[in-house]
Design an enzyme around this catalytic site. Structure first.
Site, mmCIF file in Angstrom:
data_model
loop_
_atom_site.group_PDB
_atom_site.id
_atom_site.type_symbol
_atom_site.label_atom_id
_atom_site.label_comp_id
_atom_site.label_asym_id
_atom_site.label_seq_id
_atom_site.Cartn_x
_atom_site.Cartn_y
_atom_site.Cartn_z
ATOM 1 N N ARG A 416 1.060 -1.204 -0.014
ATOM 2 C CA ARG A 416 -0.011 0.003 0.123
ATOM 3 C C ARG A 416 0.717 1.371 0.026
ATOM 4 O O ARG A 416 2.027 1.168 0.623
ATOM 5 C CB ARG A 416 -0.720 -0.090 1.176
ATOM 6 C CG ARG A 416 -2.021 -0.918 1.429
ATOM 7 C CD ARG A 416 -3.173 -0.693 2.355
ATOM 8 N NE ARG A 416 -2.482 -0.513 3.738
ATOM 9 C CZ ARG A 416 -3.019 0.103 4.712
ATOM 10 N NH1 ARG A 416 -4.313 0.530 4.413
ATOM 11 N NH2 ARG A 416 -2.503 0.152 5.832
ATOM 12 N N SER A 480 8.359 -5.213 6.192
ATOM 13 C CA SER A 480 8.029 -6.290 7.056
ATOM 14 C C SER A 480 8.920 -7.437 6.758
ATOM 15 O O SER A 480 8.531 -8.406 6.852
ATOM 16 C CB SER A 480 6.506 -6.709 6.844
ATOM 17 O OG SER A 480 5.811 -5.556 6.973
ATOM 18 N N ASP A 533 6.318 -3.707 10.315
ATOM 19 C CA ASP A 533 5.274 -3.778 10.280
ATOM 20 C C ASP A 533 4.463 -3.883 12.028
ATOM 21 O O ASP A 533 3.436 -3.535 12.149
ATOM 22 C CB ASP A 533 4.437 -4.799 9.444
ATOM 23 C CG ASP A 533 4.470 -6.183 9.560
ATOM 24 O OD1 ASP A 533 5.771 -6.404 10.249
ATOM 25 O OD2 ASP A 533 4.006 -7.245 9.257
#
Length: 793
Positions: A416, A480, A533
């Site tokens: 995103r 992440s 994350d």
């Protein structure tokens, strides 16, 4: 008393046969109306056939028999199957004729029928595939008044004088138990009206039970029937004339003929249903049949067959007499039950390795604590599996953060790009705009330059989309993957996970790679922070809930972070205050410390992964691997003949086919087996109902262990924080994100319970992150900008 007697008889028989020392499975033929819930569990609804033993109605008769056998002692048997005598008859005849799909008993005690019904029509049982034998208990047909127009005054008199008035009305019209009595009542009336015996009525004729069904059979014999009539009536003291004998023979014929016709009509209803179920223009089937009335009466079988063929003309029905009664069929059902019980035992043993005890989970927690210490220690860090990377995030948000920030969120096959507008003051607000972009497999596993060019291309597209192409915004990069951070804006990739394999990235600063990609596109961004994350999730939740000092991801991957005391982080200078530590706990167990609880299926999944030997804990409890563990178990059970008819389909051979979303769907409590089968069929797995039950159990076992392991890790973390702060009891909030936690119907509940049991001194609240880690990355960037400004001033 009844079951004690049965157990005693069984024991005597086994002793006489010299088999009392053998452990044998038992099939129990029990010919009374029962609500059967399993093959070996059946609750007596009501006694029939003059039985009235107390304390049995409503009870599980298999349990009562097992209890009596245990009480008697001296024999080692296990009642595996309860079979109605009608079902036993069908199974006995089915052994000789595979077309046999109906069983009928027309005997001295009673009458009943069973047949093979399509499972899709049986609402009381889950599933829609295949067939199941239905015990109709048709003796109670008419108990709702449906046969009132054809019941006679004699039927009503028999019913009034029975042990169960108003019950089993059809059986009282047709079965051998009542036929002789029906004839006697008719004879009494005819004698009273002086149509018989010159009006003589003897005490014997008035005595219930003196005229038996066997007398009806004898009187109806074509040659000696009249002689037998004279003899039988003589014993009743009525001295019949030749005309009396002919009349009595006629009465017997009318009563037995009605019985045969009624049985034929109800059987015709079953046969018509079978024909409709099959959708064939002509039915070909076999009816297995037993019972003394059918066998002994000279005309009964012929009349029954003739009427059935007249009522169901579009069928070819064969009537097969059961020579061995229902016992052979009961033994066959028991043999199948024995095979299934053995199969069930083997499946249970296979899944037992996944069922962790409380002691095992406490041991996992203890080992996690050891690995945490190793990761924090300066001397032990290099060899530690749980790396405990410092993140340089020194505080959670204080509410003064403000400004417009960009955030990137890279952690799986999608990523995103977000614009986050943070406003401080009395009415704090966070406004977010985002766009999701896919990362093709060839980019995930191509070169590093291709990967970062793709990422920057997506950022450029997003800025065009938002009309902000020429604005230099501070950017937080949620990345992440395991990174060794040297500052807030520098993170060296230790190893790719989650299927990424882009070359020339491991060992490099990912912020540097991103900055180079941005330069190649010739626009400018201020990369302020690289954020894991898990840390982003903690910060997102901490903005809403000040007590949130732990972050957890339970999704495609698994990881945790928490606020550790600086004095304990030996890999960073300084010992004042706290810093968020990214645990990278997915690698827990890479040193072999979890080998005693890893199964052959875990090892198979690990061996065939992109990073064998790495991230072993993650491979036992994260969404990316649970489906693969399930698939490996299903292959093994199929090879052993327990699933999918022993056929391993191409689908089942395909790695990654069993996605975690399917586990979540299959384990939904509201999902019927029919829907489980539908999901399996989408996967190209042609499953039966029994297959669906096993698949659901396998999924549940694997996900249950995953949730427990995750909970054991989290218990280690919260207990460490409590001890750091020298507290006897502690309240703390864990910010959580991840599809497994959010979407799986049971994962979160099992994990919460495990934490509660393993860390009883910590009152842990789990706070679900609604905005993912992107908002957290923006908040960390905002905190970073604030701190940078303070340092510059």
């Amino acid at each position: 008393w009844l079951f004690d007697h049965v157990a005693e008889c069984l024991g005597d028989f086994m002793e006489k046969q010299n088999i009392k020392d053998k452990k044998l499975p038992v099939g129990f033929t029990f010919s009374f109306p029962c609500a059967q819930t399993k093959l070996n569990e059946s609750f007596l609804l009501n006694w029939t056939k003059r039985f009235k033993a107390s304390g049995v109605e409503g009870m599980d008769v298999v349990a009562l028999l097992n209890k009596a056998i245990k009480k008697r002692g001296g024999i080692d048997v296990d009642v595996l199957a309860l079979v109605n005598d009608t079902v036993g008859t069908m199974m006995t005849c089915g052994y000789d004729d595979q077309h046999c799909e109906v069983g009928v008993v027309i005997g001295q005690p009673g009458t009943n029928a069973c047949y093979m019904e399509e499972l899709r029509h049986i609402d009381l049982v889950e599933g829609d595939e295949g067939r199941m034998c239905i015990n109709t208990e048709w003796g109670a047909f008419g108990d709702n008044g449906m046969l009132e127009d054809i019941r006679t005054e004699f039927d009503r008199e028999i019913d009034r004088g029975s042990l169960n008035p108003g019950k089993q009305l059809f059986e009282k019209m047709v079965s051998g138990m009542y036929m002789g009595e029906l004839v006697r009542l008719i004879l009494v009336k005819m004698a009273k009206e002086e149509f018989l015996f010159e009006g003589r009525i003897t005490p014997e004729l008035l005595t219930k039970g003196t005229f038996e069904t066997k007398h009806v059979s004898a009187i109806e014999k074509s040659k000696e029937g009249l002689t037998k009539a004279k003899e039988i009536l003589g014993r009743l003291g009525v001295e019949p004339s030749a005309d009396d004998c002919i009349a009595v023979q006629h009465v017997c014929t009318i009563v037995s003929h009605r019985s045969a016709n009624l049985i034929a009509a109800t059987l015709g209803g079953i046969l018509s249903r079978l024909k409709d179920n099959k959708g064939n223009p002509r039915l070909r089937t076999t009816v297995g049949i037993d019972g003394s009335l059918y066998k002994m009466h000279p005309q009964y079988a012929r009349r029954l067959h003739k009427t059935v063929r007249r009522l169901v003309p579009e069928s070819d029905v064969r009537f097969l007499l059961s020579e061995s009664g229902s016992s052979k069929g009961a033994a066959m059902v028991t043999a199948v039950a024995y095979r299934l019980a053995d199969q069930r035992r083997q499946i249970t043993e296979t899944l037992a390795e996944f069922r962790l005890t409380n002691d095992q989970l406490l041991e996992v927690k203890k080992r996690m604590r050891t690995e945490i210490q190793n990761g924090l220690g300066k001397k032990t860090h290099d060899n530690a599996t749980v790396k405990m990377w410092p993140t340089y995030v020194r505080s959670t948000p204080d509410g003064s953060e403000k400004g417009d920030f960009l955030a990137l969120d890279l952690g799986g096959t999608n990523f995103r790009v977000l614009l986050v507008k943070i406003r401080s003051g009395k009415r704090r607000t966070v406004e977010m705009h985002n766009k999701i972009y896919a990362i093709p497999m060839e980019v995930m596993q191509g070169t590093g330059e291709e990967l970062f060019d793709h990422i920057v291309q997506c950022i450029s597209d997003f800025l065009d989309y938002m009309g902000m192409k020429n604005t230099r915004l501070p950017l937080g990069f949620t990345f992440s993957f395991p990174c060794r951070q040297t500052s807030l804006d520098a993170g060296i990739l230790v190893t790719w996970t989650k299927g990424f394999k882009a070359t020339d990235c491991e060992g490099e600063d990912v912020v540097g790679l991103l900055r180079e990609g941005i330069k190649r596109r010739e626009f400018d961004l201020d990369v302020v922070a690289v954020v894991n994350d898990t840390v982003g999730t903690m910060m997102t939740c901490a903005y809403e809930e000040a007590t949130c000092e732990v972050g957890l991801i339970a999704g495609t991957g698994s990881n945790a972070c928490y606020m550790e005391e600086m004095r304990n982080i030996e890999t960073v200078e300084g010992d004042v205050g706290r810093m968020c530590v990214n645990m990278e706990w997915g690698a827990f167990g890479d040193n072999g410390c979890l080998d005693d609880i890893r199964t052959e299926y875990d090892r198979a999944v690990d061996d065939l992964s992109l990073n064998p030997g790495k991230q072993r804990y993650e491979k036992m409890c994260s969404g990316m691997y649970l489906g693969e563990i399930v698939r490996n178990i299903l292959i093994d059970l199929t090879k052993r003949g327990f699933l999918f008819r022993g056929q391993i389909s191409e689908t089942l051979k395909t790695r990654g086919i069993f996605e975690t979303k399917f586990l979540s769907q299959i384990e939904s409590d509201r999902l019927a087996l029919l829907q489980v089968r539908s999901i399996l069929q989408q996967l190209g797995l042609d499953s039966t109902c029994d297959d669906s039950i096993i698949v659901k159990e396998v999924c549940g076992t694997v996900s249950h262990r995953a949730a427990q392991l995750c909970g054991a890790g989290m218990a280690a973390v919260v207990d460490k924080i409590r001890e750091n702060r020298g507290l006897d009891q502690m309240d703390i909030t864990v910010g959580v994100d991840g599809t497994l936690y959010k979407l799986h119907p049971h994962f979160s509940g099992i994990m919460h319970q495990t934490v509660k049991e393993l860390a009883p001194k910590c009152n842990v609240t789990f706070f679900l992150s609604e905005d993912g880690s992107g908002k957290g990355a923006a908040l960390i960037t905002a905190v970073g900008c604030r701190m940078r400004e303070q340092e510059e001033s």
